[in-house]
Enzyme design. Structure first.
Site, PDB file in Angstrom:
ATOM      1  N   ASP A   4       0.907  -1.133  -0.149  1.00 16.74           N
ATOM      2  CA  ASP A   4       0.015  -0.044   0.082  1.00 16.74           C
ATOM      3  C   ASP A   4       0.741   1.295   0.115  1.00 16.74           C
ATOM      4  OD1 ASP A   4      -2.338   1.824   0.077  1.00 16.74           O
ATOM      5  OD2 ASP A   4      -3.000   0.790   1.937  1.00 16.74           O
ATOM      6  N   SER A   5       0.378   2.312  -0.447  1.00 15.50           N
ATOM      7  CA  SER A   5       1.173   3.478  -1.041  1.00 15.50           C
ATOM      8  C   SER A   5       1.301   4.231   0.475  1.00 15.50           C
ATOM      9  CB  SER A   5       0.282   4.485  -2.006  1.00 15.50           C
ATOM     10  OG  SER A   5      -0.866   4.663  -1.284  1.00 15.50           O
ATOM     11  N   GLY A   6       1.099   3.950   1.468  1.00 13.92           N
ATOM     12  CA  GLY A   6       1.149   5.119   2.616  1.00 13.92           C
ATOM     13  C   GLY A   6       0.254   6.180   3.091  1.00 13.92           C
ATOM     14  N   GLY A   7      -0.693   6.383   2.140  1.00 14.92           N
ATOM     15  CA  GLY A   7      -1.462   7.827   2.400  1.00 14.92           C
ATOM     16  C   GLY A   7      -2.542   7.202   3.120  1.00 14.92           C
ATOM     17  N   PHE A   8      -3.029   6.122   3.371  1.00 12.50           N
ATOM     18  CA  PHE A   8      -4.073   5.604   4.033  1.00 12.50           C
ATOM     19  C   PHE A   8      -3.528   5.696   5.505  1.00 12.50           C
ATOM     20  CE2 PHE A   8      -6.629   2.233   6.179  1.00 12.50           C
ATOM     21  CZ  PHE A   8      -8.122   2.893   5.993  1.00 12.50           C
ATOM     22  N   ASP A  34      -3.010   7.986  -2.570  1.00 12.76           N
ATOM     23  CA  ASP A  34      -4.282   8.443  -2.638  1.00 12.76           C
ATOM     24  C   ASP A  34      -4.744   9.136  -1.441  1.00 12.76           C
ATOM     25  OD1 ASP A  34      -4.187   6.152  -1.273  1.00 12.76           O
ATOM     26  OD2 ASP A  34      -6.490   5.659  -1.677  1.00 12.76           O
ATOM     27  N   GLN A  67     -11.838   6.340  -5.920  1.00 12.01           N
ATOM     28  CA  GLN A  67     -12.292   6.947  -4.572  1.00 12.01           C
ATOM     29  C   GLN A  67     -13.806   7.478  -4.758  1.00 12.01           C
ATOM     30  OE1 GLN A  67     -11.305   6.768  -1.323  1.00 12.01           O
ATOM     31  NE2 GLN A  67      -9.114   5.881  -1.771  1.00 12.01           N
ATOM     32  N   GLY A 114     -11.442   3.805  -0.091  1.00  7.85           N
ATOM     33  CA  GLY A 114     -12.490   4.634   0.542  1.00  7.85           C
ATOM     34  C   GLY A 114     -13.708   4.023   0.900  1.00  7.85           C
ATOM     35  N   ASP A 117      -7.543  -7.626   0.893  1.00  6.93           N
ATOM     36  CA  ASP A 117      -6.544  -7.856   2.141  1.00  6.93           C
ATOM     37  C   ASP A 117      -7.451  -7.163   3.439  1.00  6.93           C
ATOM     38  OD1 ASP A 117      -6.399  -4.479   1.710  1.00  6.93           O
ATOM     39  OD2 ASP A 117      -5.397  -5.077   3.537  1.00  6.93           O
TER      40      ASP A 117
HETATM   41  N1  PRF Z   1      -6.675   3.647   0.181  1.00  6.24           N
HETATM   42  C1  PRF Z   1      -5.393   3.233   0.507  1.00  6.24           C
HETATM   43  N2  PRF Z   1      -5.479   2.100   1.330  1.00  6.24           N
HETATM   44  C2  PRF Z   1      -6.360   1.388   1.872  1.00  6.24           C
HETATM   45  C3  PRF Z   1      -7.729   2.378   1.565  1.00  6.24           C
HETATM   46  C4  PRF Z   1      -7.805   3.286   0.661  1.00  6.24           C
HETATM   47  O1  PRF Z   1      -8.767   3.882   0.464  1.00  6.24           O
HETATM   48  C5  PRF Z   1      -8.576   1.458   2.520  1.00  6.24           C
HETATM   49  C6  PRF Z   1     -10.156   1.548   2.577  1.00  6.24           C
HETATM   50  N3  PRF Z   1     -10.765   0.543   3.116  1.00  6.24           N
HETATM   51  C7  PRF Z   1      -8.026   0.484   3.086  1.00  6.24           C
HETATM   52  N4  PRF Z   1      -6.530   0.639   2.901  1.00  6.24           N
HETATM   53  N5  PRF Z   1      -4.182   3.720  -0.058  1.00  6.24           N
END
Ligand code: PRF
EC number: 2.4.2.29
Length: 373
Positions: free
Chosen positions: A93-97, A147, A190, A217, A267
């Site tokens: 995952d990119s890190g933003g969340f 994102d 999103q 999202g 995941d």
């Molecule tokens: N964006 C990113 N990772 C995520 C989410 C997202 O919206 C979510 C939302 N359920 C979980 N992990 N980059």
């Protein structure tokens, strides 16, 4: 030349798809569940066990690994696969969340995010380009765009702003990722709980011709019915020949209902986190091993399972381990839970191939409803 990233749909049943992603580090059978290995470890599991329960791919987190031990250090040590001893595909995952949910003093601008580490308060900057650079240093096989995920409920204007920013960041990530045939960079849809915004996001990302698409999202505070409605709107807008990944989802029931709407990858921390909190997933629903009713129960969690954690240990012993906060309690329950999740995915794949996904879904749900006996 290394073999390129490919995705093939092998069979469909309604909107449900059975497919395979092929990449140099291995095949990913879809629908797939990716165990969460945030900081280079699937908590309380040996990698051999993760492989043993049937996982084809695990998820890692840019945010955690950039803070500790650091992406450049992982690269010097041979990349994340070598570092963590997992030679199969890894999605990051990119890190933003994670920045938005874990870090302090975060600030988000067009350029990217600045934030302070939740570990030592040190200041960091992450642009879409830096996120892709870090994912490259980790040698991640499937990389995610940076994102902005809006927590729900939220105002439409706010959801729209974050969605449009995410689209611009998708373009920048695509450019930063460049041409790497053996790897993939996925865009992230999103748009919150707004149908028009979801449509706009899915269509704009589809036009970018990325190698795969995530739906982000969702599962961020909305009812399940809203999540499913958003999937009903989003999935048909995404190219049929690319994999679709629903981020951070979910319960076994969420997974069945999302596969029925055309999702290929999932995941979630649920099976691993629940395992560390004394909860076991079984064919008969969830069992809370902390409960006193298990103290004298000699039966295993599931005598028919081929997972030793489910088959060979009494509920009384598991109850004892959980109550005594023994490390082995977390280890056995995590093993049981990931084994259950992977078996559920295999069950789903077989059912789609046989054209009996709806019937099988009803049987599986009936097993949960019957309850633990
Ligand atoms: N964006 C990113 N990772 C995520 C989410 C997202 O919206 C979510 C939302 N359920 C979980 N992990 N980059």
């Amino acid at each position: 030349m290394a073999k390129p990233f490919t995705f093939k749909v092998l069979a469909t049943d309604g909107k449900a798809r059975r497919g395979v992603i092929d990449m140099p580090r291995g095949e990913i059978r879809t629908p797939a569940f990716m165990p969460v290995g945030t900081g280079g470890t699937v908590k309380a599991m040996y990698m051999d066990q993760v492989r043993g329960v049937g996982a084809d791919i695990i998820l890692g987190n840019t945010y955690h690994l950039m803070l500790r031990p650091g992406a450049e250090r992982v690269a010097r040590l041979g990349g994340l696969h070598e570092f963590a001893r997992w030679p199969h595909p890894i999605l990051t995952d990119s890190g933003g969340f994670q920045v938005m949910s874990l870090s302090k003093l975060r600030k988000l601008t067009e350029k990217g995010v600045t934030f302070r580490s939740h570990i030592d308060g040190a200041a960091y900057e992450m642009s879409p380009e830096r996120s892709i650079e870090i994912q490259g240093l980790l040698d991640s096989d499937i990389q995610m765009q940076l994102d902005e995920c809006t927590a729900l409920p939220a105002e439409m204007k706010e959801i729209e702003r974050a969605m449009e920013l995410s689209l611009r960041w998708a373009e920048r990530c695509k450019t930063a990722f460049g041409d790497q045939p053996d790897k993939a960079m996925f865009g992230i849809v999103q748009g919150g709980d707004n149908a028009a915004l979801r449509l706009r996001s899915a269509q704009a990302l589809s036009a970018m011709e990325l190698k795969g698409y995530a739906v982000g999202g969702l599962a961020v505070g909305e009812p399940q019915a809203v999540m499913l409605e958003m999937l009903d709107i989003t999935c048909p807008e995404l190219p049929a020949d690319k994999p679709r990944y629903l981020m951070g989802v979910g319960t076994p029931d969420d997974i069945l209902k999302s596969v029925a709407r055309g999702i290929d990858m999932f995941d979630c921390v649920m099976p691993t986190r629940a395992g560390r909190h004394g909860l076991a997933y079984t064919r008969r629903g969830k069992v809370n091993l902390r409960n006193a009713r298990h103290a004298d129960d000699p039966r295993p969690l599931d005598e028919e399972s081929d997972c030793p954690a489910a088959r060979d240990y009494s509920r009384a012993y598991l109850h004892h381990l959980v109550r005594s906060q023994e490390a082995l309690g977390a280890m056995l329950l995590t093993w049981n839970n990931l084994s259950y999740y992977q078996k559920l995915m295999q069950d789903i794949r077989v059912a789609i191939e046989a054209g009996g996904f709806e019937t099988r879904t009803a049987e599986i749900s009936e097993g949960w409803a019957r309850g633990d006996i």
